[in-house]
Write an enzyme that holds these catalytic residues in place. Structure first.
Site, PDB file in Angstrom:
ATOM      1  N   ASN A   9      -5.578   4.352  -0.720  1.00 54.75           N
ATOM      2  CA  ASN A   9      -4.286   4.192  -1.376  1.00 54.75           C
ATOM      3  C   ASN A   9      -4.172   5.320  -2.398  1.00 54.75           C
ATOM      4  OD1 ASN A   9      -2.048   3.396  -2.806  1.00 54.75           O
ATOM      5  ND2 ASN A   9      -2.854   1.386  -3.395  1.00 54.75           N
ATOM      6  N   ARG A  93      -2.181   3.193   2.706  1.00 51.98           N
ATOM      7  CA  ARG A  93      -0.979   2.552   2.168  1.00 51.98           C
ATOM      8  C   ARG A  93       0.068   3.635   1.986  1.00 51.98           C
ATOM      9  NH1 ARG A  93      -0.450  -0.883  -3.409  1.00 51.98           N
ATOM     10  NH2 ARG A  93       1.776  -1.302  -3.192  1.00 51.98           N
ATOM     11  N   HIS A 181       6.291  -3.681  -1.971  1.00 58.33           N
ATOM     12  CA  HIS A 181       5.210  -4.670  -2.102  1.00 58.33           C
ATOM     13  C   HIS A 181       5.034  -5.493  -0.821  1.00 58.33           C
ATOM     14  CE1 HIS A 181       5.785  -4.597  -6.736  1.00 58.33           C
ATOM     15  NE2 HIS A 181       4.719  -3.886  -6.400  1.00 58.33           N
ATOM     16  N   ARG A 241       8.953  -0.043 -15.980  1.00 55.62           N
ATOM     17  CA  ARG A 241      10.228   0.197 -15.283  1.00 55.62           C
ATOM     18  C   ARG A 241      11.257  -0.848 -15.693  1.00 55.62           C
ATOM     19  NH1 ARG A 241       7.817   0.189  -9.406  1.00 55.62           N
ATOM     20  NH2 ARG A 241       5.751   0.556 -10.269  1.00 55.62           N
ATOM     21  N   GLU A 377      -3.741  -6.513  -0.657  1.00 57.51           N
ATOM     22  CA  GLU A 377      -3.056  -5.472   0.120  1.00 57.51           C
ATOM     23  C   GLU A 377      -4.043  -4.685   0.977  1.00 57.51           C
ATOM     24  OE1 GLU A 377      -1.646  -4.554  -3.718  1.00 57.51           O
ATOM     25  OE2 GLU A 377       0.424  -4.336  -3.054  1.00 57.51           O
TER      26      GLU A 377
END
Ligand code: ADP
Length: 397
Positions: A9, A93, A181, A241, A377
């Site tokens: 990732n 990913r 996600h 964010r 993940e």
């Protein structure tokens, strides 16, 4: 030593990795990261029980500065755990699969070209993901490289959920709500279906609350709506964010306040959310420890927006059977979960205070189940890799 699967990732300043034994359900062997690339890099890896396997910092010179060098650092160390045999496959990913990639894909030069064309849709993430793939392909020529997308799980959303109320030509150009996600949501959906068939068929709202945060409505194991949209800025506030924002604010920042696009980008991605609201930190632990008015403002607003999103997503399914919390905040912050669930009694959501305080897997006390589950993940990517390469029994010995 059994054959392995490697999961990578590649982020803007880090390379995270995990290695699995290639068994029926891939079993974690080690996971870690090289972080601080280009600044003060640090290499860490842990075993399946969380035990530290390696920790390294660099003084002057020789430190990895690029993804290529970070990968070389990881690869030089991996034989300690995996032996000398190269992995059966490497899973990556990748943030954006556009409208085209609704499932993991084996990488080829032609696929890489199509993924490069998606860079304008995710300019802050996609280039790093692709750099990680290129580095891995150079280090492991001949080993299958597989891309797993953060957007793919949401390709089952109905069109009504994907659209912005813009003229149709923009939708056809790809200006639509993709959602992110997805690998986290897919891992939760799989885990719950394996635990209990009723949960596999249920109407779920999953709240992935980490540094990045979003929520997803999952009905019968498929995404039907999600809070993130065209970019990973939309939806609920995050560590840094802003989440959902009236687009008129952006126009005002540009036109009336004379900010540049670079300044607005920095504000919305890096200086807003919990960090901007609290003025303390982006980390819930530090905000809770500081307390006071600013902490109240940040955590109160975060919970308010997440609560609204839970109710909105329940509406897309005509109700909900279970609410699931996952990721850093979702799994570890009882105070935040309590704030969020306060006032959701009308939906059938109530918390068992003691179970919530202990981060128990089942924390609900009302008709709607409330669950806490770890996201996985990387494990999801490893499972996709194994399914895609479909190894023969000989390959697994
Ligand atoms: P990422 O999105 O980077 O993968 P994580 O899912 O690991 O992030 O979430 C990181 C965030 O989770 C931290 O910034 C912090 O706000 C929160 N967090 C982690 N552990 C705890 C804890 N024990 N209590 C409260 N918040 C926590």
């Amino acid at each position: 030593m059994p054959p392995s699967l490697l999961v990578l990732n590649a982020g803007s300043s880090s390379l995270k990795f995990a290695a699995y034994a290639a068994t029926g359900a891939p079993a974690l062997l080690c996971a870690g990261q090289v972080e601080g690339l280009g600044a003060a890099p640090r290499f860490r890896a842990r075993g399946p029980g969380g035990e530290a396997l390696v920790e390294r910092r660099w003084e002057a010179g020789g430190a990895p500065a690029t993804h290529e060098q970070a990968l070389a650092t990881v690869i030089a160390w991996l034989p300690e755990v995996l032996g000398a045999r190269p992995p059966l496959a490497i899973g990556h990913r990748v943030v954006h699969g556009g409208t085209e990639f609704a499932a993991p894909v084996r990488l080829s030069p032609a696929v890489m070209e199509r993924l490069r064309a998606l860079i304008p849709l995710a300019p802050l993430h996609q280039p790093h993901n692709l750099a990680g793939i290129e580095a891995a392909a150079r280090h492991f020529p001949g080993v299958p490289q597989i891309a797993c997308f953060d957007t793919a799980f949401h390709r089952t959303q109905p069109e009504v959920a994907e659209r912005f109320a813009l003229p149709d030509r923009f939708f056809r150009q790809g200006i639509r709500r993709y959602g992110f996600h997805g690998l986290s949501y897919e891992s939760i959906a799989h885990r719950l279906a394996a635990e209990d068939a009723a949960l596999g068929a249920a109407r779920l709202v999953v709240a992935h609350l980490g540094n990045g945060a979003s929520l997803c409505a999952i009905a019968g194991g498929r995404s039907v709506a999600t809070s993130m949209g065209f970019t990973a800025l939309d939806g609920v506030p995050m560590g840094t964010r802003c989440g959902q924002l009236d687009p008129g604010v952006v126009l005002h920042l540009l036109d009336a306040l004379g900010m540049t696009t670079a300044e607005v980008t920095r504000l919305l991605y890096h200086e807003s959310g919990l960090k901007g609201l609290s003025g303390i930190s982006q980390d819930v632990r530090e905000i809770e420890a500081a307390g006071g008015e600013a902490a109240e403002r940040a955590l109160g607003h975060f919970a308010y927006r997440v609560r609204r999103e839970i109710a909105a997503l329940a509406t897309t399914m005509g109700g909900l059977d279970a609410l699931v919390f996952t990721a850093g905040i979702g799994e570890n912050a009882p105070g935040v979960r309590a704030r969020i669930c306060e006032g959701l009694g009308f939906l059938g959501i109530a918390l068992d205070a003691a179970a919530n305080a202990g981060n128990a897997p089942e924390i609900g006390a009302g008709p709607v189940r409330v669950l806490v589950r770890p996201t996985d993940e990387e494990g999801m990517i490893a499972a996709h890799c194994l399914a895609l390469i479909d190894p023969t029994p000989e390959m697994l010995t």
